[in-house]
Scaffold this motif. Structure first.
Motif, short mmCIF file in Angstrom:
data_model
loop_
_atom_site.label_atom_id
_atom_site.label_comp_id
_atom_site.label_asym_id
_atom_site.label_seq_id
_atom_site.Cartn_x
_atom_site.Cartn_y
_atom_site.Cartn_z
N ALA A 268 0.82 -1.21 0.00
CA ALA A 268 0.00 0.00 0.00
C ALA A 268 0.86 1.26 0.00
O ALA A 268 2.04 1.22 0.35
N ASN A 269 0.23 2.36 -0.39
CA ASN A 269 0.90 3.65 -0.44
C ASN A 269 0.02 4.73 0.15
O ASN A 269 -1.20 4.60 0.18
N MET A 270 0.67 5.80 0.56
CA MET A 270 0.03 7.00 1.06
C MET A 270 0.79 8.17 0.46
O MET A 270 2.01 8.11 0.35
N SER A 271 0.10 9.21 0.05
CA SER A 271 0.75 10.37 -0.55
C SER A 271 0.66 11.57 0.38
O SER A 271 -0.40 11.84 0.93
N VAL A 272 1.79 12.27 0.52
CA VAL A 272 1.83 13.49 1.32
C VAL A 272 2.40 14.60 0.46
O VAL A 272 3.45 14.44 -0.16
N LEU A 273 1.70 15.71 0.39
CA LEU A 273 2.22 16.91 -0.25
C LEU A 273 2.58 17.87 0.88
O LEU A 273 1.70 18.35 1.58
N ALA A 274 3.88 18.08 1.08
CA ALA A 274 4.35 18.82 2.25
C ALA A 274 5.02 20.14 1.89
O ALA A 274 5.64 20.28 0.84
N LYS A 275 4.89 21.06 2.82
CA LYS A 275 5.59 22.35 2.78
C LYS A 275 6.37 22.45 4.08
O LYS A 275 5.84 22.15 5.15
N LEU A 276 7.63 22.88 3.99
CA LEU A 276 8.45 22.98 5.19
C LEU A 276 8.29 24.33 5.86
O LEU A 276 8.27 25.37 5.20
N ASP A 277 8.18 24.33 7.18
CA ASP A 277 8.22 25.54 8.00
C ASP A 277 9.64 25.62 8.54
O ASP A 277 10.06 24.80 9.35
N LEU A 278 10.39 26.61 8.07
CA LEU A 278 11.81 26.76 8.42
C LEU A 278 12.05 27.82 9.49
O LEU A 278 13.19 28.21 9.72
N SER A 279 11.00 28.27 10.17
CA SER A 279 11.16 29.38 11.10
C SER A 279 12.13 29.06 12.24
O SER A 279 12.78 29.96 12.76
N ASP A 280 12.27 27.79 12.63
CA ASP A 280 13.22 27.41 13.69
C ASP A 280 14.60 27.08 13.15
O ASP A 280 15.53 26.85 13.93
N VAL A 281 14.75 27.01 11.83
CA VAL A 281 16.05 26.67 11.21
C VAL A 281 16.31 27.61 10.02
O VAL A 281 16.41 27.16 8.89
N PRO A 282 16.46 28.91 10.28
CA PRO A 282 16.59 29.88 9.18
C PRO A 282 17.86 29.68 8.34
O PRO A 282 17.92 30.16 7.21
N GLU A 283 18.83 28.96 8.86
CA GLU A 283 20.06 28.72 8.10
C GLU A 283 19.88 27.70 6.97
O GLU A 283 20.68 27.65 6.04
N LEU A 284 18.82 26.91 7.03
CA LEU A 284 18.59 25.88 6.02
C LEU A 284 18.12 26.50 4.70
O LEU A 284 17.17 27.28 4.69
N LYS A 285 18.76 26.15 3.62
CA LYS A 285 18.39 26.60 2.29
C LYS A 285 17.85 25.40 1.51
O LYS A 285 18.55 24.41 1.31
N ILE A 286 16.59 25.49 1.07
CA ILE A 286 15.97 24.40 0.32
C ILE A 286 16.57 24.33 -1.08
O ILE A 286 16.72 25.33 -1.76
N SER A 287 16.93 23.10 -1.49
CA SER A 287 17.48 22.86 -2.82
C SER A 287 17.14 21.43 -3.21
O SER A 287 16.52 20.69 -2.44
N SER A 288 17.58 21.02 -4.40
CA SER A 288 17.36 19.64 -4.84
C SER A 288 18.16 18.66 -3.98
O SER A 288 17.96 17.45 -4.06
N GLN A 289 19.05 19.17 -3.14
CA GLN A 289 19.86 18.33 -2.25
C GLN A 289 19.26 18.20 -0.85
O GLN A 289 19.85 17.59 0.02
N THR A 290 18.08 18.79 -0.62
CA THR A 290 17.38 18.60 0.65
C THR A 290 16.34 17.50 0.43
O THR A 290 15.43 17.65 -0.37
N VAL A 291 16.53 16.40 1.11
CA VAL A 291 15.71 15.21 0.90
C VAL A 291 14.85 14.95 2.14
O VAL A 291 15.36 14.86 3.25
N LEU A 292 13.53 14.84 1.90
CA LEU A 292 12.57 14.56 2.96
C LEU A 292 12.29 13.07 2.99
O LEU A 292 12.05 12.46 1.94
N GLY A 293 12.31 12.49 4.19
CA GLY A 293 12.04 11.06 4.33
C GLY A 293 10.93 10.80 5.33
O GLY A 293 10.72 11.57 6.27
N ALA A 294 10.22 9.69 5.11
CA ALA A 294 9.18 9.23 6.03
C ALA A 294 9.69 7.97 6.71
O ALA A 294 10.17 7.05 6.04
#
Length: 180
Positions: free
Chosen positions: A62-88
């Protein structure tokens, strides 16, 4: 598909032998072009798994789909790029990972995350790795796996609030290891 910007997803080409699900709002006919030009399309691998984030999706039914947006307010140094990988993760085992769609036309860089599993109700945690710096982050939010569920949309994405760095290049700051 988002009527404001058009196609935003990560699916560019359907591959023979893979299964696909489609959710529609109205009855209609889906016509998938079967011409020579499309048969020769290149299939790109847009996401490389971080070290240790190995998962064999073929063992899950089975599968589940998540469409996510990151809240970076606690980590302002993080820059989103193709090298930032989200895992479940379920029980510290990786059940899916994806990079964001950069310059999507939306007001954010969406993560279209497919989570594979067999059992409803299991706790899903989210982690993010910046493969440029080696820093890893945990999201505050946790959800339960539900077969065929869709969580979030382009208009109302699931918000994942990233917290402090849990590991980085040169060692662990907290002793947490994300190998799975």
């Amino acid at each position: 598909f988002d009527e404001r910007v058009g196609w935003v997803g990560t699916l560019d080409v359907m591959q023979h032998g893979f299964g696909y699900m489609i959710k529609v709002n109205n009855m209609g006919t889906l016509t998938y072009t079967n011409t020579t030009i499309y048969k020769k399309a290149t299939i790109s691998d847009i996401t490389s798994p971080p070290s240790g984030w190995n998962n064999d999706l073929s063992v899950y039914e089975a599968n589940m789909s998540v469409l996510a947006k990151l809240d970076l307010s606690d980590v302002p140094e993080l820059k989103i790029s193709s090298q930032t990988v989200l895992g479940a993760f379920i029980d510290d085992e990786c059940h899916g990972y994806i990079s964001p769609v950069i310059n999507s036309g939306l007001s954010f860089d969406p993560y279209f995350l497919n989570i594979s599993n067999n059992s409803n109700g299991q706790r899903i945690e989210f982690r993010l790795v910046d493969q440029v710096t080696g820093n890893q982050y945990k999201a505050a939010e946790v959800i339960q796996f539900s077969k065929d569920a869709v969580v979030g949309s382009t208009k109302e994405p699931m918000i994942l609030t990233l917290k402090n760095v849990t590991t980085g290049i040169g060692g662990s700051e907290s002793g947490i290891s994300f190998n799975c």
